[in-house]
Scaffold this active site. Structure first.
Site, PDB file in Angstrom:
ATOM      1  N   PHE A 129      -0.193  -6.875  62.019  1.00 16.81           N
ATOM      2  CA  PHE A 129      -0.006  -5.426  61.903  1.00 16.81           C
ATOM      3  C   PHE A 129      -0.428  -4.792  63.215  1.00 16.81           C
ATOM      4  O   PHE A 129      -1.539  -5.021  63.688  1.00 16.81           O
ATOM      5  CB  PHE A 129      -0.824  -4.849  60.747  1.00 16.81           C
ATOM      6  CG  PHE A 129      -0.560  -3.384  60.544  1.00 16.81           C
ATOM      7  CD1 PHE A 129       0.599  -2.951  59.907  1.00 16.81           C
ATOM      8  CD2 PHE A 129      -1.451  -2.432  61.008  1.00 16.81           C
ATOM      9  CE1 PHE A 129       0.855  -1.592  59.745  1.00 16.81           C
ATOM     10  CE2 PHE A 129      -1.190  -1.074  60.844  1.00 16.81           C
ATOM     11  CZ  PHE A 129      -0.044  -0.655  60.211  1.00 16.81           C
ATOM     12  N   ASP A 214      -5.207  -7.433  69.726  1.00 16.16           N
ATOM     13  CA  ASP A 214      -5.314  -6.227  68.910  1.00 16.16           C
ATOM     14  C   ASP A 214      -6.633  -6.321  68.154  1.00 16.16           C
ATOM     15  O   ASP A 214      -6.748  -7.050  67.171  1.00 16.16           O
ATOM     16  CB  ASP A 214      -4.113  -6.149  67.954  1.00 16.16           C
ATOM     17  CG  ASP A 214      -4.159  -4.903  67.065  1.00 16.16           C
ATOM     18  OD1 ASP A 214      -5.239  -4.284  66.961  1.00 16.16           O
ATOM     19  OD2 ASP A 214      -3.111  -4.568  66.478  1.00 16.16           O
ATOM     20  N   LYS A 243     -10.049   2.550  65.153  1.00 12.82           N
ATOM     21  CA  LYS A 243     -10.859   2.531  63.923  1.00 12.82           C
ATOM     22  C   LYS A 243     -12.351   2.775  64.177  1.00 12.82           C
ATOM     23  O   LYS A 243     -12.734   3.906  64.422  1.00 12.82           O
ATOM     24  CB  LYS A 243     -10.589   1.241  63.148  1.00 12.82           C
ATOM     25  CG  LYS A 243      -9.132   1.169  62.670  1.00 12.82           C
ATOM     26  CD  LYS A 243      -8.897   0.340  61.428  1.00 12.82           C
ATOM     27  CE  LYS A 243      -7.542   0.644  60.819  1.00 12.82           C
ATOM     28  NZ  LYS A 243      -6.442  -0.197  61.237  1.00 12.82           N
TER      29      LYS A 243
HETATM   30  C1  LIG Z   1      -5.024   0.040  61.745  1.00 13.24           C
HETATM   31  C2  LIG Z   1      -4.428  -0.920  62.688  1.00 13.24           C
HETATM   32  C3  LIG Z   1      -3.469  -0.525  63.634  1.00 13.24           C
HETATM   33  C4  LIG Z   1      -2.914   0.879  63.687  1.00 13.24           C
HETATM   34  O1  LIG Z   1      -3.895   1.851  63.882  1.00 13.24           O
HETATM   35  P1  LIG Z   1      -3.551   3.400  63.555  1.00 13.24           P
HETATM   36  O2  LIG Z   1      -4.799   4.130  63.942  1.00 13.24           O
HETATM   37  O3  LIG Z   1      -3.236   3.474  62.089  1.00 13.24           O
HETATM   38  O4  LIG Z   1      -2.390   3.780  64.367  1.00 13.24           O
HETATM   39  C5  LIG Z   1      -2.999  -1.474  64.521  1.00 13.24           C
HETATM   40  N1  LIG Z   1      -3.456  -2.733  64.494  1.00 13.24           N
HETATM   41  C6  LIG Z   1      -4.391  -3.154  63.616  1.00 13.24           C
HETATM   42  C7  LIG Z   1      -4.870  -4.561  63.659  1.00 13.24           C
HETATM   43  C8  LIG Z   1      -4.886  -2.265  62.668  1.00 13.24           C
HETATM   44  O5  LIG Z   1      -5.787  -2.681  61.766  1.00 13.24           O
END
Ligand SMILES: *Cc1c(COP(=O)(O)O)cnc(C)c1O
Length: 394
Positions: A129, A214, A243
């Protein structure tokens, strides 16, 4: 009739009014143990006095100027992140998706400016994701994210999760880098083994391409190191962060080595809000806490305890729980025989907030400030929930 809020979320029928530390209180005054922390965002729990104070003090002084001016609080936060990590430089964003976007643009620009204009593709992994922008959904490549939004931006080669041979096979003269989550979050709390992360580094070195992590969900202390990749002793070229970095304030960052960032010069990227004084004040306060002596050791200790207790829970409920996954305070239990949403809804009814993730996993991302009593409380609730669900099944 469509709701005034665009109906893109499946929402639980509960609304919260206030939060304090590990607990949330709904509009009826009912108390909930928060084991989700707003998708891992509330790393210091709710209403943390340091963060509340930083927000109020900065709120009285200055919220926003523009990136056309110096922002000393931002320079300070960037310097501290640089000092605490592999990175030499930081770009501040307002979300994870924007951090990913910056990382992708940076990887492309790096090769472009080194005279390899054809190198623009990133190798990514299944069940990943990377946020909801067009590039983010293209990078993750999952049909549930992409369907109906085609045509997607070109430039992503998705290979099976953790499959090094497939990674090697996907690399060609157009490859700019590899982008993975060291621990997948949405995909079902799946850590990539240290050896795999090390192998990815070696592949990138051999091929002259960039390693992008990421760390939006697994970073900022979640696994017990400031960044999850530190466990593998691997140095990336670029990471995307968000986050936890803002502790609830919308803040993200793209962090990179000097070499990887060499293509990003005046005019090549920007963000109106990114790194504004209000965000920077809160970001500095979050980092004060996470980098305080003993904080990350506490996360490691609590993470070990949580995983040990979840392993014991799995033994007691081996008919339902088939696997405990994760690292530090990023944990999941796999319950393949019951729809995950049903388990989560049951737990919420019992006053505990986990969430679901892919692959039939109940996901736990508690605030990093929890102590043993909160783990005890969570285990009692989980135990009661699984006992009742097992009875229902037979
Ligand atoms: C939450 C998340 C995203 C996206 O972050 P947003 O603040 O919702 O745009 C991307 N990569 C990972 C691994 C995530 O957990």
């Amino acid at each position: 009739m469509i709701t005034p809020i665009l109906p893109t979320y499946g929402r639980q029928p509960v609304a919260f009014e206030r939060g304090e530390g590990m607990y949330l209180y709904d509009t009826d005054g009912k108390k909930y143990l928060d084991f989700y922390a707003g998708i891992g965002v509330m790393c210091l729990g709710h209403s943390h006095p340091t963060l509340v104070n930083a927000l109020i003090e900065q709120g009285k002084k200055l919220w926003h100027t523009a990136n056309t001016y110096q922002i000393p609080e931002g320079e300070k936060l960037a310097q501290r992140l640089v000092d605490a990590s592999f990175a030499d430089t930081v770009f501040f964003t307002n979300s994870g998706a924007e951090s990913i976007e910056c990382a992708i643009k940076m990887a492309r620009k790096y090769h472009h400016d080194k005279g390899n204009k054809g190198r623009y593709r990133l190798v990514t992994m299944t069940s990943a994701f990377h946020g909801r922008t067009l590039a983010g959904i293209a990078a993750a490549g999952q049909e549930k994210l992409t369907k109906g939004f085609e045509p997607l931006p070109d430039g992503f080669d998705v290979v099976p999760f953790g499959d090094l041979d497939a990674v090697k096979a996907a690399i060609g003269p157009e490859t700019a880098g590899i982008m993975v989550e060291p621990v997948q979050g949405e995909g079902g709390i799946r850590p990539l083994p240290d050896a795999t992360l090390q192998a990815l580094r070696k592949i990138c070195d051999d091929e002259g391409i960039l390693l992008v992590f990421d760390e939006i969900q697994c970073g900022m202390g979640r696994t017990g190191k400031l960044f999850a990749h530190e466990w593998a002793g691997v140095t990336p070229d670029i990471i995307a962060v968000a986050k936890g970095i803002g502790g609830g304030f919308p803040l993200g960052a793209c962090m990179a080595t000097e070499d990887a960032a060499s293509g990003m010069v005046v005019g090549s990227h920007g963000s109106t809000y990114g790194g504004n004084p209000l965000a920077m004040a809160v970001g500095n306060a979050v980092l004060d806490e996470i980098l305080a002596p003993g904080f990350l050791e506490h996360v490691v200790e609590m993470g070990d305890l949580l995983h040990a207790r979840l392993a014991a829970l799995m033994q007691r409920h081996s008919n339902l729980v088939t696997e405990v996954r994760g690292k530090g305070l990023m944990a999941g239990i796999r319950i393949p025989s019951i729809p995950t949403k049903e388990v989560v809804t049951d737990l919420i009814g019992r006053g505990m907030l986990p969430a679901f993730a892919g692959d039939m996993v109940v996901r736990m991302l508690p605030p990093l400030i929890l102590d043993e009593t909160h783990i005890d409380e969570a285990m009692e609730t989980l135990d009661a929930c699984l006992t009742d669900l097992a009875k229902k099944q037979t």
